[in-house]
Design an enzyme around this catalytic site. Structure first.
Site, PDB file in Angstrom:
ATOM      1  N   HIS A  77       0.830  -1.217   0.000  1.00  0.00           N
ATOM      2  CA  HIS A  77       0.000   0.000   0.000  1.00  0.00           C
ATOM      3  C   HIS A  77       0.860   1.261   0.000  1.00  0.00           C
ATOM      4  O   HIS A  77       1.943   1.305   0.586  1.00  0.00           O
ATOM      5  CB  HIS A  77      -1.012   0.003   1.154  1.00  0.00           C
ATOM      6  CG  HIS A  77      -0.437  -0.006   2.535  1.00  0.00           C
ATOM      7  ND1 HIS A  77      -0.009   1.136   3.176  1.00  0.00           N
ATOM      8  CD2 HIS A  77      -0.252  -1.019   3.418  1.00  0.00           C
ATOM      9  CE1 HIS A  77       0.407   0.834   4.388  1.00  0.00           C
ATOM     10  NE2 HIS A  77       0.286  -0.463   4.567  1.00  0.00           N
ATOM     11  N   ASP A  79       0.184   4.416   1.179  1.00  0.00           N
ATOM     12  CA  ASP A  79       0.103   5.413   2.231  1.00  0.00           C
ATOM     13  C   ASP A  79       0.866   5.003   3.480  1.00  0.00           C
ATOM     14  O   ASP A  79       1.244   3.845   3.651  1.00  0.00           O
ATOM     15  CB  ASP A  79      -1.358   5.691   2.600  1.00  0.00           C
ATOM     16  CG  ASP A  79      -2.103   4.432   3.010  1.00  0.00           C
ATOM     17  OD1 ASP A  79      -1.838   3.363   2.444  1.00  0.00           O
ATOM     18  OD2 ASP A  79      -2.955   4.519   3.919  1.00  0.00           O
ATOM     19  N   ASP A 116       6.338   0.878   7.053  1.00  0.00           N
ATOM     20  CA  ASP A 116       5.008   0.309   6.866  1.00  0.00           C
ATOM     21  C   ASP A 116       4.256   1.234   5.925  1.00  0.00           C
ATOM     22  O   ASP A 116       3.794   2.286   6.351  1.00  0.00           O
ATOM     23  CB  ASP A 116       4.308   0.190   8.220  1.00  0.00           C
ATOM     24  CG  ASP A 116       2.862  -0.238   8.114  1.00  0.00           C
ATOM     25  OD1 ASP A 116       2.447  -0.725   7.047  1.00  0.00           O
ATOM     26  OD2 ASP A 116       2.127  -0.057   9.100  1.00  0.00           O
ATOM     27  N   GLU A 146      -4.817   2.456   2.745  1.00  0.00           N
ATOM     28  CA  GLU A 146      -4.940   1.241   3.548  1.00  0.00           C
ATOM     29  C   GLU A 146      -5.097   1.576   5.018  1.00  0.00           C
ATOM     30  O   GLU A 146      -5.883   0.951   5.742  1.00  0.00           O
ATOM     31  CB  GLU A 146      -3.707   0.351   3.335  1.00  0.00           C
ATOM     32  CG  GLU A 146      -3.790  -1.027   3.973  1.00  0.00           C
ATOM     33  CD  GLU A 146      -3.189  -1.095   5.358  1.00  0.00           C
ATOM     34  OE1 GLU A 146      -3.300  -2.157   5.997  1.00  0.00           O
ATOM     35  OE2 GLU A 146      -2.624  -0.076   5.832  1.00  0.00           O
ATOM     36  N   GLU A 147      -4.343   2.561   5.496  1.00  0.00           N
ATOM     37  CA  GLU A 147      -4.278   2.833   6.925  1.00  0.00           C
ATOM     38  C   GLU A 147      -5.550   3.464   7.480  1.00  0.00           C
ATOM     39  O   GLU A 147      -5.773   3.437   8.688  1.00  0.00           O
ATOM     40  CB  GLU A 147      -3.075   3.745   7.226  1.00  0.00           C
ATOM     41  CG  GLU A 147      -1.724   3.187   6.800  1.00  0.00           C
ATOM     42  CD  GLU A 147      -1.256   2.022   7.659  1.00  0.00           C
ATOM     43  OE1 GLU A 147      -2.042   1.553   8.491  1.00  0.00           O
ATOM     44  OE2 GLU A 147      -0.110   1.587   7.476  1.00  0.00           O
ATOM     45  N   ASP A 170       3.440  -6.797   3.355  1.00  0.00           N
ATOM     46  CA  ASP A 170       3.070  -5.869   4.425  1.00  0.00           C
ATOM     47  C   ASP A 170       3.095  -6.517   5.802  1.00  0.00           C
ATOM     48  O   ASP A 170       2.381  -6.091   6.701  1.00  0.00           O
ATOM     49  CB  ASP A 170       1.668  -5.295   4.135  1.00  0.00           C
ATOM     50  CG  ASP A 170       1.315  -4.117   5.030  1.00  0.00           C
ATOM     51  OD1 ASP A 170       2.238  -3.495   5.586  1.00  0.00           O
ATOM     52  OD2 ASP A 170       0.114  -3.831   5.182  1.00  0.00           O
ATOM     53  N   HIS A 458       3.172   2.717  13.225  1.00  0.00           N
ATOM     54  CA  HIS A 458       2.096   3.652  13.574  1.00  0.00           C
ATOM     55  C   HIS A 458       2.468   4.552  14.739  1.00  0.00           C
ATOM     56  O   HIS A 458       1.601   5.209  15.312  1.00  0.00           O
ATOM     57  CB  HIS A 458       0.773   2.923  13.888  1.00  0.00           C
ATOM     58  CG  HIS A 458       0.238   2.128  12.755  1.00  0.00           C
ATOM     59  ND1 HIS A 458      -1.024   1.579  12.760  1.00  0.00           N
ATOM     60  CD2 HIS A 458       0.779   1.780  11.566  1.00  0.00           C
ATOM     61  CE1 HIS A 458      -1.243   0.929  11.630  1.00  0.00           C
ATOM     62  NE2 HIS A 458      -0.146   1.035  10.901  1.00  0.00           N
TER      63      HIS A 458
END
Length: 486
Positions: A77, A79, A116, A146-147, A170, A458
């Protein structure tokens, strides 16, 4: 940024990761990285398409002699999660990520790194650009947003992909192959309120909770780290019950899939209660710090005087809100019976905010059992309704049921053992990989997920292990070489 990163091995991966750090790509603001990747594919002379939702597919033909191999979709992904420390000046929509080498790891300076899923994107780019790799037909699928809700995976239409194998790049533990993941559900709870004037004789204070580790609400939820929103609610509840605390504003957490690290609230208390309120709040803060001393030792709670705010939130609504939030479940609800050590069902009380006449709570539920996920959603809805709120359940997505007989699993397990002298661990993950959603659109797609070792995704502590990126790349190269025939 230190250009020393360009000298790390494998250079073909790190150079593309370096280039990605220069392209702003927070979730929901992916225009620049989308153009960057699309131009990359076109400049290589490869078939490149961008769909209506913002996903990109780049196709690369098989090398001569391997046209009969099953087609592989390399999926990552675009983002990244935009998180930063409170004292870091960074605009994720415009500023590059300042990545640095820190011993055996690469991390960012006060922000999320974007490994990530930037390492996965970079690896796919390296495969597409290589003139020496041995492989069958390749498609690189770069999904968007995605996030913040897996928008790209949800928007992927049947017929866009041709391959029969999907390699999701991922995962965050090198040496582990993932063959299943949790589904999810978003819940938003809103309590409307009216503004009230601040009563005479009240003093204003700002309460701040910070210093927590946070982390990924799927990968890290079982670690028992502090939730800033839950801690703040305890402090507010205590002040409300004991000292007549009234709430003017609150803001905690930023993303549904990140365990909240910080929260702040503006409150007023009767002036004659101020000294006692501050002393007892400090004492209560120490209690919470002792509770989390092993797993989250950095917890800080501050209370500082501020100007009396212009208004407060209607006190009866605040009372209902604090009681409701205290009752809402947070963290692990149940461990898996089938997979030892795997979380089955959890909830993250992710975001709390007061804005435009409403107190809002945002949750992200995860479960590998769809019925358990839905049951938890009803539990939260029931608690909210008792407080007079009408929650909204949305964004439900399916899990990915493990297939121990998967053809690509057998192939990659054999490749890993032959290359590294040991068998990889076969696991499922308590996180919402896009595989579940993509697999529901493409039933029969043989899927597997793997990646390098990434810690604290994150959060601003995010880092990627340098040596694991090399093993991840070497494994990917060999796995592509050994893909079975159709």
């Amino acid at each position: 940024m230190s250009e020393d990163i360009l000298r790390l091995e494998p250079q073909e991966v790190w150079k593309y990761f370096y280039s990605l750090t220069k392209v702003p790509r927070p979730s929901g603001h992916e225009e620049k990285v989308r153009s960057f990747i699309a131009d990359f594919g076109k400049n290589l002379g490869l078939e490149t398409t961008v769909d209506d939702i913002g996903n990109i597919v780049i196709r690369k033909p098989a090398v001569t002699g391997l046209e009969s191999r099953e087609g592989v979709v390399l999926q990552a992904h675009l983002d990244m999660v935009p998180q930063k420390n409170g004292n870091t000046d960074h605009d994720f929509e415009h500023d590059p990520i300042e990545a640095v080498i820190d011993g055996d790891w690469v991390r960012a300076d006060g922000t999320t790194l974007g490994a990530d899923n930037g390492i996965g994107v970079a690896a796919a780019m390296a495969v597409l650009a290589s003139t020496t790799l041995v492989h069958g037909p390749i498609e690189a699928l770069f999904t968007c947003e995605e996030e913040t809700g897996m928008t790209g995976a949800f928007g992927l239409k049947a017929g866009q992909l041709r391959g029969g194998i999907l390699m999701n790049l991922d995962s965050e533990d090198e040496g582990e192959l993932f063959i299943g993941c949790a589904g999810g559900l978003e819940v938003t709870v809103i309590l409307d309120y009216d503004k009230r004037p601040v009563p005479e004789g009240h003093a204003g204070f700002m309460i701040g909770v910070s210093g927590l580790k946070g982390g990924h609400s799927g990968m890290d939820i079982h670690l028992g780290r502090g939730n800033a929103n839950k801690i703040m609610n305890r402090l507010l509840y205590y002040g409300h019950e004991r000292h007549g605390l009234k709430l003017a504003s609150i803001e905690g957490g930023t993303l549904r899939n990140a365990i909240p690290r910080e929260s702040k609230a503006t409150v007023v208390v009767p002036a004659e209660q101020s000294r006692c309120f501050l002393d007892e709040l400090a004492m209560f803060s120490q209690i919470v710090q002792r509770e989390l001393a092993v797993v989250d030792s950095g917890l800080r709670v501050i209370t500082v005087p501020v100007e009396t705010p212009e208004y407060i939130i209607e006190n009866s609504v605040v009372s209902r809100f604090l009681h409701m939030f205290y009752a809402l479940p947070d963290g692990v609800m149940r461990m898996s019976d089938e997979v030892p050590g795997l979380v089955e069902t959890s909830n993250n009380l992710a975001v709390v905010a007061s804005c435009d006449g409403a107190l809002k709570v945002e949750c992200l539920l995860r479960s590998s059992v769809d019925s358990a996920r839905d049951d938890l959603g009803i539990m939260i809805r029931s608690v909210a309704r008792l407080a007079g709120a009408e929650p909204v359940l949305s964004g439900s997505y399916p899990g990915w049921k493990p297939d121990p007989e998967s053809t690509i699993l057998k192939s990659m397990r054999d490749v890993y053992k032959a290359k590294f002298g040991k068998a990889p661990e076969i696991k499922a993950v308590h996180a919402g990989l896009e595989c579940g959603i993509i697999g529901s659109t493409y039933p029969g797609l043989d899927m597997i997920s793997f990646g390098p070792t990434i810690r604290y995704p994150h959060s601003p502590d995010e880092k990627v292990h340098i040596a694991s990126v090399g093993k991840f790349w070497n494994f990917l190269v060999e796995a592509l070489r050994n893909v079975p025939e159709v």
